[in-house]
Motif scaffolding. Sequence first.
Motif, mmCIF file in Angstrom:
data_model
loop_
_atom_site.group_PDB
_atom_site.id
_atom_site.type_symbol
_atom_site.label_atom_id
_atom_site.label_comp_id
_atom_site.label_asym_id
_atom_site.label_seq_id
_atom_site.Cartn_x
_atom_site.Cartn_y
_atom_site.Cartn_z
ATOM 1 N N LYS A 15 0.814 -1.215 0.000
ATOM 2 C CA LYS A 15 0.000 0.000 0.000
ATOM 3 C C LYS A 15 0.852 1.271 0.000
ATOM 4 N N SER A 16 1.982 1.219 0.667
ATOM 5 C CA SER A 16 2.792 2.433 0.792
ATOM 6 C C SER A 16 3.842 2.590 -0.303
ATOM 7 N N LEU A 17 4.213 1.509 -0.977
ATOM 8 C CA LEU A 17 5.276 1.568 -1.981
ATOM 9 C C LEU A 17 5.012 2.574 -3.104
ATOM 10 N N PRO A 18 3.823 2.566 -3.731
ATOM 11 C CA PRO A 18 3.587 3.544 -4.809
ATOM 12 C C PRO A 18 3.701 4.988 -4.330
ATOM 13 N N GLU A 23 7.121 9.960 -4.310
ATOM 14 C CA GLU A 23 7.745 11.041 -3.550
ATOM 15 C C GLU A 23 9.268 11.039 -3.732
ATOM 16 N N ILE A 24 9.886 9.860 -3.715
ATOM 17 C CA ILE A 24 11.335 9.811 -3.846
ATOM 18 C C ILE A 24 11.768 10.213 -5.254
ATOM 19 N N ILE A 25 10.940 9.916 -6.251
ATOM 20 C CA ILE A 25 11.230 10.344 -7.623
ATOM 21 C C ILE A 25 11.127 11.862 -7.728
ATOM 22 N N ARG A 26 10.156 12.440 -7.042
ATOM 23 C CA ARG A 26 10.011 13.900 -7.048
ATOM 24 C C ARG A 26 11.253 14.566 -6.453
ATOM 25 N N ILE A 27 11.757 14.018 -5.345
ATOM 26 C CA ILE A 27 12.954 14.561 -4.709
ATOM 27 C C ILE A 27 14.176 14.362 -5.604
ATOM 28 N N ILE A 53 7.502 -4.049 -6.806
ATOM 29 C CA ILE A 53 8.910 -3.685 -6.999
ATOM 30 C C ILE A 53 9.385 -4.100 -8.391
ATOM 31 N N LYS A 54 8.991 -5.288 -8.829
ATOM 32 C CA LYS A 54 9.372 -5.750 -10.167
ATOM 33 C C LYS A 54 8.819 -4.832 -11.254
ATOM 34 N N ASP A 55 7.578 -4.373 -11.066
ATOM 35 C CA ASP A 55 6.980 -3.441 -12.030
ATOM 36 C C ASP A 55 7.750 -2.123 -12.069
ATOM 37 N N LEU A 56 8.177 -1.659 -10.893
ATOM 38 C CA LEU A 56 8.975 -0.425 -10.832
ATOM 39 C C LEU A 56 10.306 -0.614 -11.552
ATOM 40 N N ALA A 57 10.903 -1.796 -11.376
ATOM 41 C CA ALA A 57 12.195 -2.074 -12.014
ATOM 42 C C ALA A 57 12.075 -2.115 -13.539
ATOM 43 N N LYS A 58 10.944 -2.609 -14.039
ATOM 44 C CA LYS A 58 10.728 -2.652 -15.485
ATOM 45 C C LYS A 58 10.561 -1.248 -16.063
ATOM 46 N N ALA A 59 9.922 -0.379 -15.282
ATOM 47 C CA ALA A 59 9.630 0.974 -15.774
ATOM 48 C C ALA A 59 10.786 1.941 -15.536
ATOM 49 N N MET A 93 16.275 4.036 4.350
ATOM 50 C CA MET A 93 15.019 4.634 4.789
ATOM 51 C C MET A 93 13.870 3.658 4.610
ATOM 52 N N ASP A 94 12.799 3.882 5.358
ATOM 53 C CA ASP A 94 11.618 3.024 5.288
ATOM 54 C C ASP A 94 10.699 3.454 4.164
ATOM 55 N N ALA A 95 9.853 2.515 3.732
ATOM 56 C CA ALA A 95 8.920 2.793 2.642
ATOM 57 C C ALA A 95 7.584 3.334 3.136
ATOM 58 N N ASP A 96 7.404 3.449 4.449
ATOM 59 C CA ASP A 96 6.101 3.850 4.987
ATOM 60 C C ASP A 96 5.943 5.365 5.114
ATOM 61 N N MET A 97 6.930 6.126 4.618
ATOM 62 C CA MET A 97 6.915 7.588 4.623
ATOM 63 C C MET A 97 7.085 8.197 6.015
ATOM 64 N N GLN A 98 7.483 7.376 6.995
ATOM 65 C CA GLN A 98 7.814 7.939 8.300
ATOM 66 C C GLN A 98 9.195 8.597 8.282
ATOM 67 N N ASP A 99 9.969 8.268 7.247
ATOM 68 C CA ASP A 99 11.246 8.928 6.997
ATOM 69 C C ASP A 99 11.055 9.881 5.819
ATOM 70 N N PRO A 100 10.968 11.192 6.060
ATOM 71 C CA PRO A 100 10.638 12.132 4.989
ATOM 72 C C PRO A 100 11.752 12.283 3.948
ATOM 73 N N PRO A 101 11.513 11.871 2.701
ATOM 74 C CA PRO A 101 12.526 12.024 1.640
ATOM 75 C C PRO A 101 12.927 13.476 1.399
ATOM 76 N N ALA A 102 12.067 14.416 1.780
ATOM 77 C CA ALA A 102 12.353 15.835 1.555
ATOM 78 C C ALA A 102 13.606 16.307 2.293
ATOM 79 N N LEU A 103 14.082 15.535 3.265
ATOM 80 C CA LEU A 103 15.292 15.915 4.007
ATOM 81 C C LEU A 103 16.576 15.595 3.237
ATOM 82 N N LEU A 104 16.470 14.777 2.203
ATOM 83 C CA LEU A 104 17.663 14.311 1.491
ATOM 84 C C LEU A 104 18.554 15.434 0.945
ATOM 85 N N PRO A 105 17.999 16.502 0.317
ATOM 86 C CA PRO A 105 18.882 17.572 -0.182
ATOM 87 C C PRO A 105 19.749 18.196 0.908
ATOM 88 N N ASN A 106 19.158 18.474 2.058
ATOM 89 C CA ASN A 106 19.925 19.055 3.164
ATOM 90 C C ASN A 106 20.929 18.059 3.729
#
Length: 308
Positions: A15-18, A23-27, A53-59, A93-106
């Motif tokens: 449920k959380s992977l998509p 979000e990580i692609i946006r960052i 995950i396999k579908d993501l790897a294909k795309a 990082m976790d896939a459940d969005m409890q780790d905010p990807p938005a922090l990566l640039p900083n």
Amino acid sequence: MEIISICIPCYNEEKSLPIFYNEIIRIAKLMNEIEFEFVFVDDGSSDNTLNIIKDLAKADNRVRYISFSRNFGKEAALYAGIKYSKGDYVAVMDADMQDPPALLPNMLSAIKEEGYDCAATRRNSRNGEPVIRSFFARMFYRIVKKISKAEIIDGARDFRLMTRQMVNAVLSMGEYNRFSKGIFGWVGFKTKWFEFENIERVAGETKWSFWKLFIYSIEGIVAFSTVPLALSSLIGLFFCFASFVLIVVIISKTLLWGDPATGWPSLASIVFFVGGIQLFCTGIIGNYLANIYLETKGRPIYIVKQEG
């Protein structure tokens, strides 16, 4: 161009992977000065996680994955992810969005521009978490901070960005019984901490029950401190001394006043109490012996069934 590897352990996260991936692609698009690879580790999920995950790897050719033969636990998945990564910098990082990807640039800026080896994250609050769970979590961090030489920060998350040098140091610790928060602190290196408010899971349910967290905390203490062994020895010495004093008192009372054999309820209570202390100390020793037993077996930390 330098590469960041994002390692994501996944266990029943269909449920959380998509949501996470979008979000990580946006960052990643915002951080166009560096390339990305995404390493997903399927920890023996029983839902549709692996197929997603396999579908993501294909795309997306930046997506790579490994899938375990069964559930080996998050610690094994973290280790596998960073071992499988190829980047100059590695984030976990976790896939459940409890780790905010938005922090990566900083976080990347702290390493590249400020000279840090690691950018780590911690929660500055536990809003939304059960009160009892929060209390015991804080107590654990206070205890382990006093009895361990490894730097383990209260509220620390596994979410961190590391240089390849630090990653290699972590990988060099190939122990079977792993406690990553302690390992990250034990290897050292210059770390900058980023604080954020506690974030609820975006979807699904937590896999960490109170009992699992309790066992995990015991494993962490045993892995990075021998103080409990010293404590059990001190308790033993104390009761030996107390027993000697009681023997002297009983003999003296009997010789002076001919004290009859009374007080069996108190005697029974003492016996049960001392017996409990003995079992407690035996349990401490047993935990260390169990870890030694598992380490000497030399079993692999995980077994890969599929990869791509």
